[in-house]
Design an enzyme around this catalytic site. Structure first.
Site, PDB file in Angstrom:
ATOM      1  N   TYR A 169       0.768  -1.288  -0.007  1.00  0.00           N
ATOM      2  CA  TYR A 169      -0.063  -0.171   0.020  1.00  0.00           C
ATOM      3  C   TYR A 169       0.960   1.256   0.065  1.00  0.00           C
ATOM      4  CZ  TYR A 169      -3.501   3.360   1.653  1.00  0.00           C
ATOM      5  OH  TYR A 169      -4.428   4.643   1.871  1.00  0.00           O
ATOM      6  N   ASP A 210       9.305   2.776   0.149  1.00  0.00           N
ATOM      7  CA  ASP A 210       8.252   3.455   0.654  1.00  0.00           C
ATOM      8  C   ASP A 210       8.368   2.999   2.246  1.00  0.00           C
ATOM      9  OD1 ASP A 210       6.057   4.230   2.151  1.00  0.00           O
ATOM     10  OD2 ASP A 210       4.647   3.554   0.561  1.00  0.00           O
ATOM     11  N   LYS A 264       4.449   9.113   9.092  1.00  0.00           N
ATOM     12  CA  LYS A 264       4.224   8.529  10.742  1.00  0.00           C
ATOM     13  C   LYS A 264       5.076   9.127  11.751  1.00  0.00           C
ATOM     14  CE  LYS A 264       1.688   4.949   8.450  1.00  0.00           C
ATOM     15  NZ  LYS A 264       0.020   4.999   8.816  1.00  0.00           N
TER      16      LYS A 264
HETATM   17  N1  HOZ Z   1      -3.813   3.384   6.026  1.00  0.00           N
HETATM   18  C1  HOZ Z   1      -3.621   2.976   7.247  1.00  0.00           C
HETATM   19  C2  HOZ Z   1      -3.528   1.790   7.456  1.00  0.00           C
HETATM   20  N2  HOZ Z   1      -2.402   1.020   6.718  1.00  0.00           N
HETATM   21  C3  HOZ Z   1      -5.074   3.518   8.144  1.00  0.00           C
HETATM   22  C4  HOZ Z   1      -5.036   4.705   8.588  1.00  0.00           C
HETATM   23  C5  HOZ Z   1      -6.054   5.360   9.621  1.00  0.00           C
HETATM   24  O1  HOZ Z   1      -6.918   4.876   9.415  1.00  0.00           O
HETATM   25  O2  HOZ Z   1      -5.629   5.939  10.285  1.00  0.00           O
END
Ligand code: HOZ
Length: 440
Positions: free
Chosen positions: A144, A239, A267
């Protein structure tokens, strides 16, 4: 466990916000429940609107490596807020954060600050295209890279939870430039490179995949990507939105020993605020406007409050020489607890996933890594075979034990420095009680 206020909020939220949430996985659909609404968080704990307290292994999906609301970070943020929240003009903090990132990851010769991981990867891909003059990119199924159009192809995370590989609304033309290979499968990359010779701008990869559950690279896989991109005149983009400053201070490059041309961070680099970064080789980053012709901009890029949270967090990580060893040791202990219950565990440092992989509930022959003849999870197809209902049941039982793990089989479990040995011990006890039905 009380849920009155969270339920009321969720009912109202669903009238106002799609699915009642601002990011799909938070809706808890994969585990067949309604979400709790968070009121505050401190250290390893989350407290919801009904006053329930959970030991949190989501850590805001990664940023919370120090635990929630670290006093030094809060203090620094409070102080900087008094000077103003946003200027849309350069600040000294941006230079300091860029220097710190470079000190941790020396290959970040130049860095651009942006506001989200999605933006960072989208921009890095644009830079790779601008630099090489080529259009196609190779990504991996189950990796992702945020929700920009061209990267929402066979993406992991929330799309896996909903069992849809691709998002609606992505023009076919965008998706056509995104080629999908199989993670940990060299042949699939080689084939795509051959079929698209001279057209591939970049291979973009999560160096340790963490959005189809945690799936580490097999020995030699990243080295292979380094070699083949070099041979083909394509760039390698790591990434590191999740792995950056998590696997080690120097992220995946320090952890695996493999270099990339461009890296993206999110993050942890923002210390809990909306901040991300991309960067790498100076000659490549010199393509970015105003130096070069690749355009990328943002009113809140390098926001002073977010930058301060990032600087303070990175400094704490740099000064605390024992932190990565502590995180590793504690995560290893948790991993063992899950393994003892028959789950297949993938772990890299303080990132782990316990998979309800085929055979978890009895067929001992199928456990363990592929090398051992077991059903190790090495790619997207493997991850999809897991028992999602068993995961959902386990999730609910953990919540009853006041432990919050990600509400999806396909998200990582994050260990923070606030998860003390005692809390890990307590969690191991809960794992023993919660993995199997009828043992709560
Ligand atoms: N894309 C995030 C999980 N891999 C989720 C982020 C969220 O819901 O805060």
């Amino acid at each position: 466990m009380q849920s009155k206020l969270s339920e009321q909020l969720f009912q109202k939220a669903q009238q106002l916000i799609p699915g009642g949430v601002n990011s799909p996985v938070r809706a808890f659909r994969a585990v067949g429940r309604n979400p709790f609404f968070v009121e505050r968080a401190q250290g390893p704990w989350l407290i919801d609107e009904d006053g329930n307290r959970y030991l949190d292994y989501v850590c805001s999906w990664g940023p919370g490596i120090l635990g929630h609301a670290h006093p030094k970070v809060i203090e620094a943020v409070q102080r900087v807020c008094e000077k103003g929240l946003t200027f849309g003009a350069p600040t000294a903090g941006e230079v300091e954060l860029a220097e710190l990132i470079q000190a941790c990851v020396p290959e970040m010769e130049m860095v651009r600050l942006v506001s989200s991981g999605t933006e960072a990867v989208m921009s890095a891909v644009r830079v790779a295209r601008g630099f090489t003059g080529r259009e196609k990119i190779i990504k991996f199924a189950g990796n992702y890279h945020g929700h920009s159009d061209g990267l929402l192809v066979k993406a992991g995370s929330g799309l896996m939870t909903q069992s849809v590989p691709d998002s609606a609304g992505v023009p076919a033309g965008y998706a056509a430039s995104t080629l999908t290979a199989v993670y940990n499968d060299e042949e699939s990359v080689r084939r795509l490179m051959e079929e698209n010779h001279g057209q591939v701008a970049a291979v973009v990869v999560e160096p340790v995949a963490a959005n189809m559950g945690v799936v580490p690279p097999k020995k030699g896989f990243l080295e292979f990507l380094r070699r083949i991109t070099g041979d083909e005149g394509a760039l390698l983009i790591f990434d590191e939105v999740i792995t950056g400053f998590r696997l080690a201070l120097g992220g995946a490059t320090e952890y695996t020993g493999v270099s990339a041309d461009l890296h993206t961070f999110g993050k942890i680099v923002g210390g809990g605020m909306p901040l991300a970064a991309y960067g790498g080789r100076r000659d490549i980053m010199s393509c970015v406007a105003p130096l070069g012709a690749v355009y990328q901009a943002g009113t809140l890029s390098g926001n002073p409050v977010a930058v301060t949270a990032g600087i303070t967090t990175l400094k704490i990580l740099m000064e605390d020489t024992g932190i990565y060893e502590r995180l590793d040791r504690r995560a290893a202990k948790l991993a063992e607890a899950y393994r003892r219950e028959g789950l297949t565990v993938n772990r890299a440092g303080s990132l782990l996933s316990a998979f309800f992989a085929p055979g978890w509930d009895g067929d001992a022959d199928r456990l363990g890594s592929r090398e051992e003849g077991g059903c190790g999870i090495e790619n997207y197809e493997d991850a999809c075979k897991c028992d999602k209902q068993a995961f959902a049941d386990y999730f609910s039982r953990m919540l009853e034990h006041d432990i919050y793990v990600a509400p999806s089989q396909f998200e990582a479990m994050f260990v923070s420095d606030a998860h003390t040995d005692e809390l890990i011990e307590m969690t191991c006890g809960a794992v023993r009680a919660c993995v199997r039905q009828g043992e709560t």
